[in-house]
Write an enzyme that holds these catalytic residues in place. Structure first.
Site, PDB file in Angstrom:
ATOM      1  N   ARG A  83       0.848  -1.194   0.000  1.00 26.91           N
ATOM      2  CA  ARG A  83       0.000   0.000   0.000  1.00 26.91           C
ATOM      3  C   ARG A  83       0.881   1.241   0.000  1.00 26.91           C
ATOM      4  O   ARG A  83       1.962   1.253   0.575  1.00 26.91           O
ATOM      5  CB  ARG A  83      -0.897   0.017   1.235  1.00 26.91           C
ATOM      6  N   TYR A 222      -1.521  -3.874  -6.696  1.00 22.17           N
ATOM      7  CA  TYR A 222      -1.272  -4.513  -5.398  1.00 22.17           C
ATOM      8  C   TYR A 222      -2.595  -4.602  -4.618  1.00 22.17           C
ATOM      9  O   TYR A 222      -3.372  -3.633  -4.578  1.00 22.17           O
ATOM     10  CB  TYR A 222      -0.221  -3.717  -4.584  1.00 22.17           C
ATOM     11  N   LYS A 231      -9.603  -2.948   1.957  1.00 21.07           N
ATOM     12  CA  LYS A 231      -9.274  -1.792   2.805  1.00 21.07           C
ATOM     13  C   LYS A 231     -10.073  -0.554   2.373  1.00 21.07           C
ATOM     14  O   LYS A 231     -10.491   0.241   3.215  1.00 21.07           O
ATOM     15  CB  LYS A 231      -7.772  -1.508   2.749  1.00 21.07           C
ATOM     16  N   HIS A 251     -10.463  -2.613  11.765  1.00 24.11           N
ATOM     17  CA  HIS A 251      -9.354  -3.428  11.270  1.00 24.11           C
ATOM     18  C   HIS A 251      -9.069  -4.535  12.293  1.00 24.11           C
ATOM     19  O   HIS A 251      -8.078  -4.481  13.010  1.00 24.11           O
ATOM     20  CB  HIS A 251      -8.139  -2.495  11.101  1.00 24.11           C
ATOM     21  N   SER A 273      -1.282  -3.453  10.249  1.00 24.46           N
ATOM     22  CA  SER A 273      -0.911  -4.397   9.190  1.00 24.46           C
ATOM     23  C   SER A 273       0.432  -5.056   9.513  1.00 24.46           C
ATOM     24  O   SER A 273       1.379  -4.384   9.924  1.00 24.46           O
ATOM     25  CB  SER A 273      -0.814  -3.676   7.847  1.00 24.46           C
ATOM     26  N   ALA A 274       0.471  -6.363   9.310  1.00 22.34           N
ATOM     27  CA  ALA A 274       1.665  -7.178   9.551  1.00 22.34           C
ATOM     28  C   ALA A 274       2.095  -7.165  11.026  1.00 22.34           C
ATOM     29  O   ALA A 274       3.279  -7.182  11.344  1.00 22.34           O
ATOM     30  CB  ALA A 274       2.812  -6.775   8.623  1.00 22.34           C
ATOM     31  N   CYS A 275       1.107  -7.132  11.931  1.00 25.24           N
ATOM     32  CA  CYS A 275       1.391  -7.206  13.371  1.00 25.24           C
ATOM     33  C   CYS A 275       0.673  -8.362  14.051  1.00 25.24           C
ATOM     34  O   CYS A 275       0.499  -8.345  15.276  1.00 25.24           O
ATOM     35  CB  CYS A 275       1.042  -5.891  14.046  1.00 25.24           C
ATOM     36  N   LYS A 277      -2.500 -10.219  13.084  1.00 26.58           N
ATOM     37  CA  LYS A 277      -3.932 -10.546  13.051  1.00 26.58           C
ATOM     38  C   LYS A 277      -4.187 -11.949  12.508  1.00 26.58           C
ATOM     39  O   LYS A 277      -4.875 -12.749  13.131  1.00 26.58           O
ATOM     40  CB  LYS A 277      -4.714  -9.531  12.193  1.00 26.58           C
ATOM     41  N   ASP A 298      -9.014 -10.023   9.398  1.00 27.58           N
ATOM     42  CA  ASP A 298      -8.538  -8.679   9.035  1.00 27.58           C
ATOM     43  C   ASP A 298      -9.552  -7.571   9.297  1.00 27.58           C
ATOM     44  O   ASP A 298      -9.162  -6.489   9.713  1.00 27.58           O
ATOM     45  CB  ASP A 298      -8.145  -8.666   7.552  1.00 27.58           C
ATOM     46  N   ASN A 388       6.636  -8.261   1.998  1.00 32.92           N
ATOM     47  CA  ASN A 388       5.174  -8.107   1.989  1.00 32.92           C
ATOM     48  C   ASN A 388       4.535  -9.044   0.968  1.00 32.92           C
ATOM     49  O   ASN A 388       3.474  -8.755   0.429  1.00 32.92           O
ATOM     50  CB  ASN A 388       4.782  -6.653   1.695  1.00 32.92           C
ATOM     51  N   ARG A 390       2.372 -12.158  -0.331  1.00 31.49           N
ATOM     52  CA  ARG A 390       1.036 -12.468   0.205  1.00 31.49           C
ATOM     53  C   ARG A 390       0.483 -13.769  -0.365  1.00 31.49           C
ATOM     54  O   ARG A 390       0.881 -14.217  -1.433  1.00 31.49           O
ATOM     55  CB  ARG A 390       0.080 -11.332  -0.182  1.00 31.49           C
ATOM     56  N   ARG A 421       3.147  -3.262  17.506  1.00 26.80           N
ATOM     57  CA  ARG A 421       4.483  -3.866  17.503  1.00 26.80           C
ATOM     58  C   ARG A 421       5.397  -2.903  18.228  1.00 26.80           C
ATOM     59  O   ARG A 421       5.796  -1.879  17.677  1.00 26.80           O
ATOM     60  CB  ARG A 421       4.900  -4.073  16.044  1.00 26.80           C
ATOM     61  N   ALA A 518       1.648 -19.625  19.236  1.00 25.07           N
ATOM     62  CA  ALA A 518       0.779 -20.523  20.013  1.00 25.07           C
ATOM     63  C   ALA A 518       0.727 -20.124  21.494  1.00 25.07           C
ATOM     64  O   ALA A 518      -0.289 -20.300  22.169  1.00 25.07           O
ATOM     65  CB  ALA A 518       1.273 -21.962  19.883  1.00 25.07           C
TER      66      ALA A 518
HETATM   67  N1  LIG Z   1       7.425 -12.461  17.228  1.00 24.62           N
HETATM   68  C1  LIG Z   1       6.178 -12.646  16.845  1.00 24.62           C
HETATM   69  N2  LIG Z   1       5.862 -12.457  15.528  1.00 24.62           N
HETATM   70  C2  LIG Z   1       4.580 -12.633  15.157  1.00 24.62           C
HETATM   71  C3  LIG Z   1       3.558 -13.009  16.091  1.00 24.62           C
HETATM   72  N3  LIG Z   1       2.393 -13.095  15.419  1.00 24.62           N
HETATM   73  C4  LIG Z   1       2.668 -12.783  14.128  1.00 24.62           C
HETATM   74  N4  LIG Z   1       3.996 -12.517  13.957  1.00 24.62           N
HETATM   75  C5  LIG Z   1       4.698 -12.194  12.689  1.00 24.62           C
HETATM   76  O1  LIG Z   1       4.244 -10.925  12.227  1.00 24.62           O
HETATM   77  C6  LIG Z   1       4.112 -10.921  10.799  1.00 24.62           C
HETATM   78  C7  LIG Z   1       2.712 -10.507  10.431  1.00 24.62           C
HETATM   79  O2  LIG Z   1       1.783 -11.440  10.966  1.00 24.62           O
HETATM   80  P1  LIG Z   1       0.307 -11.557  10.412  1.00 24.62           P
HETATM   81  O3  LIG Z   1      -0.445 -12.453  11.321  1.00 24.62           O
HETATM   82  O4  LIG Z   1       0.337 -11.923   8.976  1.00 24.62           O
HETATM   83  O5  LIG Z   1      -0.147 -10.022  10.557  1.00 24.62           O
HETATM   84  P2  LIG Z   1      -1.430  -9.253   9.969  1.00 24.62           P
HETATM   85  O6  LIG Z   1      -0.956  -8.530   8.743  1.00 24.62           O
HETATM   86  O7  LIG Z   1      -1.807  -8.306  11.072  1.00 24.62           O
HETATM   87  O8  LIG Z   1      -2.463 -10.256   9.672  1.00 24.62           O
HETATM   88  C8  LIG Z   1       4.456 -12.313  10.332  1.00 24.62           C
HETATM   89  O9  LIG Z   1       5.785 -12.325   9.890  1.00 24.62           O
HETATM   90  C9  LIG Z   1       4.311 -13.157  11.569  1.00 24.62           C
HETATM   91  O10 LIG Z   1       5.135 -14.284  11.555  1.00 24.62           O
HETATM   92  C10 LIG Z   1       3.937 -13.226  17.463  1.00 24.62           C
HETATM   93  O11 LIG Z   1       3.121 -13.556  18.335  1.00 24.62           O
HETATM   94  N5  LIG Z   1       5.253 -13.011  17.781  1.00 24.62           N
HETATM   95  C1  LIG Z   2      -4.111  -6.297   3.313  1.00 22.98           C
HETATM   96  C2  LIG Z   2      -3.298  -5.585   4.028  1.00 22.98           C
HETATM   97  O1  LIG Z   2      -3.179  -5.672   5.362  1.00 22.98           O
HETATM   98  P1  LIG Z   2      -2.791  -6.617   6.541  1.00 22.98           P
HETATM   99  O2  LIG Z   2      -1.299  -6.568   6.593  1.00 22.98           O
HETATM  100  O3  LIG Z   2      -3.449  -5.929   7.680  1.00 22.98           O
HETATM  101  O4  LIG Z   2      -3.279  -8.016   6.285  1.00 22.98           O
HETATM  102  C3  LIG Z   2      -2.498  -4.506   3.464  1.00 22.98           C
HETATM  103  O5  LIG Z   2      -1.875  -3.852   4.293  1.00 22.98           O
HETATM  104  O6  LIG Z   2      -2.497  -4.311   2.249  1.00 22.98           O
HETATM  105 MN   LIG Z   3      -3.381 -10.432   7.807  1.00 23.40          MN
END
Ligand SMILES: Nc1nc2c(ncn2[C@@H]2O[C@H](COP(=O)(O)OP(=O)(O)O)[C@@H](O)[C@H]2O)c(=O)[nH]1
Ligand SMILES: C=C(OP(=O)(O)O)C(=O)O
Ligand SMILES: [Mn+2]
Length: 608
Positions: A83, A222, A231, A251, A273-275, A277, A298, A388, A390, A421, A518
Site C-alpha cells: 500500500r 497490489y 481496505k 481493522h 498491518s503485519a502485526c 492478526k 482482518d 510483503n 502475500r 508492535r 501458540a
Molecule cells: N514475534 C512474533 N511475531 C509474530 C507473532 N504473530 C505474528 N507474527 C509475525 O508478524 C508478521 C505478520 O503477521 P500476520 O499475522 O500476517 O499479521 P497481519 O498482517 O496483522 O495479519 C508475520 O511475519 C508473523 O510471523 C507473534 O506472536 N510473535
Molecule cells: C491487506 C493488508 O493488510 P494486513 O497486513 O493488515 O493483512 C495490506 O496492508 O495491504
Molecule cells: Mn493479515
C-alpha cells in the site's frame, strides 16, 4: 493493423440488473474506452478461464499441482508491492472531516485529475464488472458494491476475497445503497502493443469520496490498493457508513474461543498491518483444553444486535495474508489452509515448482527463483520472497474456520483487544479500567512500521485503533463514535471488556521476550478468565495487569527476568510517551473527546 480493426464487444448487463448500475458501467466504459466489457457471474468456469488466460499472458505461473494443486504465483512489478499511503486520499468536502491522520484532497480537483487519468485508460483491455457482497448475501449487516477493473488478477482475487457475482448483483435494487469502486492499472495498450505480465503506472491514486461512497484507484494492482472491497470499501468507506448509521467498521480479526469448561467466547482484536492478526485468528493454543476457531482475520463490522449486545461479522470471504514468517512452527493452520487453490504474490519459486518464503522452513532450499524472477541462493544476501509477499485463499478452506463465521446476525463480542508492535514500553497485556479507558488505549496505539506499506521499516508511528491508514473520517470523531457506541451498550447492560497486548517487546539484546504465536493462548486465557470473573488483576499506572502467578506459565520456556521485563513500566519513558500523546492529541485541534483527553491526565497522575 488499421483503426478499423478495433472491435468493441460490450456484453450487455445481465437481465434484471439495476438501471443505475447499468448506467454507471456505461459511463465508466465511455470514459475509459475498454475493448471489451464483461459482467462477472462469479462462477467456477469464469475463474478457471481467467486463470488460464493469465497463465498464457505470463501474469500467473501455475505451480506444480503435485505439491500445490490449482495454485498460482504472481510476480508484481517491483515498484508495486505494498500500500502507498502518500497516494491514498480522503476527498471529503470539508478537509476537517478527513483529519490530520489522512491525506485530504479537494474532491472537485481530484475528480478532474482522475477523469484525466481514466480517460482512455482501459484502451486495449477488458473492463470487468465485479458485483460483490461484503458479508453473507442477504445478512442485515452486509453491504453491496460493484467494482469495475481492467485487471484480471484483481477479478480473480475479488472472487476469493468476497461473495462475488450474479447473486450479489441481484441484491441491488433501485433503493439499495451500493458502493461504486473504479479501478484501472493505468496502462492502456495501443493497437498491437504487447502487454506486460504486471501492468501498472508510476502515477498512483487511491482516492475515496466518503460522501458519495465512491472509490477511484489508479496505477496499482497490489491487493491493498486494488482489491477495493477490502481496505478501501470495508474499512475507509464503511467506517463512514458506520459513523452515519451507528455501527463500527474496524481493522480487526475475529475468533471464537472455547475454554476447558466449555464456555464459548468471541474476541475481536485490532493490530496494525503485519502485526499478527492472521496469526492470532488461526492460533493453535499451546495450553490444554482451549480451542480457537477463526471467524475473520482482518476486518470486522460490529454493531448493536437486536439483543442489545455487540455483534460482529467478518465481511470478507477470504484471507490476503502475509507469507513471510508463516510456517509449520508458527502457524500450522495457515500452512494447512494454503494446501491448494491459492494465489501467491511475490513469493519465491522452488525448483520443484512449489513456493517458498522466509520463515516457511528453517533452512531455505539451496536454489530458488526469487520474487523478481532472478536466480537466488542462501548466499545471495537478499530475501527470496518480498517481505510483503502475500497469499490469497478462500476462508472456507481454513481448517479452523468456525461454524458461526457466516452467521448473518454476527457473533456476540465478549472482549476487544488492541495491539501493536512495540520493542519497548508496552506490556504483554493490560486490561482497560472501563470502556472509556479502552478507547484511550485504542487511540494511543503506536507501532513500528512494517513492510505492508511503503515507508521506513521499524520507525515508530501512531496508529490509533490500527486504523490510521484506514479510517475514512476524522480519527478523533472515530473515538467519539466509539464512546457513543459504548454508552448505548451500557444502556443495554453488556459492555465488552477492552484489553491491550504486545507480543513484540524486546530485551536489551534485541531478542523477543515473549515466544508469541501458540503461546499467545496464555494471554487469551488470562483475558477470558477476567471476562468470566475467574481471576483477579493488579493495578498498574497503565491499567489492570495479571496478579503475580496468574498468567499461566506452566511448561513455558521464559525466564523470570524476561517475564518481569514483559510487564515492566518505566515511568520516565511513559512520561515521555504521555507528552508525545499530548502533542498527538493537539494535532486534532480541539476535536479529541473530553473523555479521551481526561484519560491522559489520569495516566500522568498515576505515573506521578
Ligand atoms: N514475534 C512474533 N511475531 C509474530 C507473532 N504473530 C505474528 N507474527 C509475525 O508478524 C508478521 C505478520 O503477521 P500476520 O499475522 O500476517 O499479521 P497481519 O498482517 O496483522 O495479519 C508475520 O511475519 C508473523 O510471523 C507473534 O506472536 N510473535
Ligand atoms: C491487506 C493488508 O493488510 P494486513 O497486513 O493488515 O493483512 C495490506 O496492508 O495491504
Ligand atoms: Mn493479515
Amino acid at each position: 493493423m488499421s483503426i478499423a480493426a478495433v472491435t468493441r464487444s460490450f456484453s450487455p448487463a445481465p437481465d434484471g440488473t439495476d438501471a443505475a448500475v447499468a448506467q454507471w458501467v456505461d459511463d465508466i466504459a465511455a470514459l475509459t474506452l475498454p475493448d471489451r466489457v464483461v459482467w462477472c457471474d462469479g462462477s467456477k468456469a469464469e475463474w478457471d478461464a481467467l486463470a488460464k488466460a493469465m497463465v498464457e499472458a505470463g501474469t500467473l505461473i501455475k505451480l506444480n499441482a503435485e505439491h500445490r494443486p490449482y495454485s498460482f504465483l504472481a510476480r508484481s512489478d517491483p515498484s508495486d508491492v505494498a500500500r502507498i499511503e502518500e497516494r491514498t486520499f480522503i476527498c471529503s468536502v470539508d478537509p476537517s472531516d478527513a483529519g490530520p491522520t489522512n491525506n485530504w484532497a479537494d474532491p472537485v480537483e481530484m475528480r478532474s485529475t482522475l477523469e484525466g487519468l481514466f480517460d482512455g485508460s482501459m484502451r486495449g483491455r477488458t473492463l470487468y464488472v465485479v458485483p460483490f457482497s461484503m458479508g453473507p448475501i442477504g445478512s442485515p449487516l452486509s453491504r453491496l458494491g460493484v467494482q469495475v477493473t481492467d485487471s484480471p488478477y484483481v477479478v480473480a482475487s475479488m472472487g476469493i476475497m468476497t461473495r462475488m457475482g450474479s447473486e450479489a448483483l441481484q441484491q441491488i435494487g433501485p433503493s439499495t445503497p451500493w458502493v461504486r469502486a473504479i479501478h484501472s492499472v493505468g496502462a492502456p495498450l495501443a493497437l498491437g502493443q504487447a502487454d506486460v505480465p504486471w501492468p501498472c503506472n508510476d502515477t498512483k491514486y487511491i482516492s475515496h469520496f466518503p460522501e458519495s461512497r465512491e472509490i477511484w484507484s489508479f496505477g496499482s494492482a497490489y491487493g491493498g490498493n486494488a482489491i477495493l472491497a477490502k481496505k478501501a470499501f470495508a474499512l475507509r468507506i464503511a467506517s463512514v457508513m458506520a459513523r452515519d448509521e451507528g455501527w463500527l467498521a474496524e481493522h480487526m480479526l475475529l475468533i471464537k474461543v472455547t475454554n476447558p469448561r466449555g464456555r464459548v467466547f468471541h474476541v475481536a482484536a485490532a493490530f496494525p498491518s503485519a502485526c499478527g492478526k492472521t496469526n492470532l485468528a488461526m492460533l493453535s493454543p499451546s495450553i490444554p483444553g482451549w480451542t480457537v476457531e477463526t471467524v475473520g482475520d482482518d476486518i470486522a463490522w460490529l454493531g448493536r444486535g437486536a439483543d442489545g449486545r455487540l455483534r460482529a461479522i467478518n465481511p470478507e470471504a477470504g484471507f490476503f495474508g502475509v507469507a513471510p514468517g508463516t510456517g509449520y512452527s508458527t502457524n500450522q493452520t495457515a500452512m494447512d489452509t494454503l494446501w491448494g487453490n491459492t494465489i501467491f504474490t511475490n513469493v519465491a519459486l522452488r525448483e520443484d515448482g512449489d513456493v517458498w518464503w522466509e520463515g516457511m522452513s528453517d533452512t531455505p532450499p539451496a536454489r530458488l527463483i526469487d520474487w523478481e524472477g532472478k536466480e537466488w541462493t542462501p548466499a545471495s544476501g537478499r530475501p527470496a520472497a518480498h517481505p510483503n509477499s502475500r497469499f490469497t485463499v478462500a476462508a472456507r478452506q481454513c481448517p479452523s474456520i468456525s461454524d458461526d463465521w457466516e452467521d448473518p446476525q454476527g457473533v456476540v463480542i465478549d472482549a476487544i483487544i488492541f495491539g501493536g508492535r512495540r520493542a519497548t514500553n508496552v506490556p504483554l497485556v493490560v486490561e482497560a479500567r472501563d470502556w472509556e479507558h479502552g478507547v484511550y488505549l485504542g487511540a494511543t496505539i503506536s507501532s513500528e512500521r512494517t513492510a505492508a506499506a511503503e515507508g521506513t521499516l521499524g520507525e515508530l508511528r501512531r496508529d490509533p485503533f490500527a486504523m490510521a491508514p484506514f479510517c475514512g473520517y476524522n480519527m478523533a470523531d472515530h473515538w467519539a463514535h466509539w464512546l457513543a457506541v459504548g454508552q448505548e451498550l451500557r444502556r443495554s447492560g453488556s459492555v465488552p471488556r477492552i484489553f491491550q497486548v504486545n507480543w513484540f517487546r524486546k530485551g536489551a539484546d534485541g531478542r523477543f521476550l515473549w515466544p508469541g504465536f501458540a503461546e499467545n493462548s496464555r494471554v487469551l486465557e488470562w483475558i477470558l478468565e477476567r471476562v468470566d470473573g475467574q481471576v483477579a488483576a493488579t493495578e498498574s499506572p497503565l491499567g489492570l495487569v495479571p496478579a503475580p502467578g496468574d498468567l499461566n506459565t506452566e511448561g513455558l520456556d521464559v525466564s523470570e527476568a524476561d517475564l518481569a521485563e514483559l510487564f515492566a513500566v518505566d515511568a520516565d519513558s511513559w512520561r515521555a510517551e504521555a507528552d508525545d500523546t499530548a502533542a498527538f492529541f493537539d494535532s486534532f485541534e480541539g476535536r479529541v473527546p473530553e473523555a479521551v483527553s481526561r484519560q491522559l491526565e489520569v495516566l500522568r497522575a498515576k505515573l506521578g
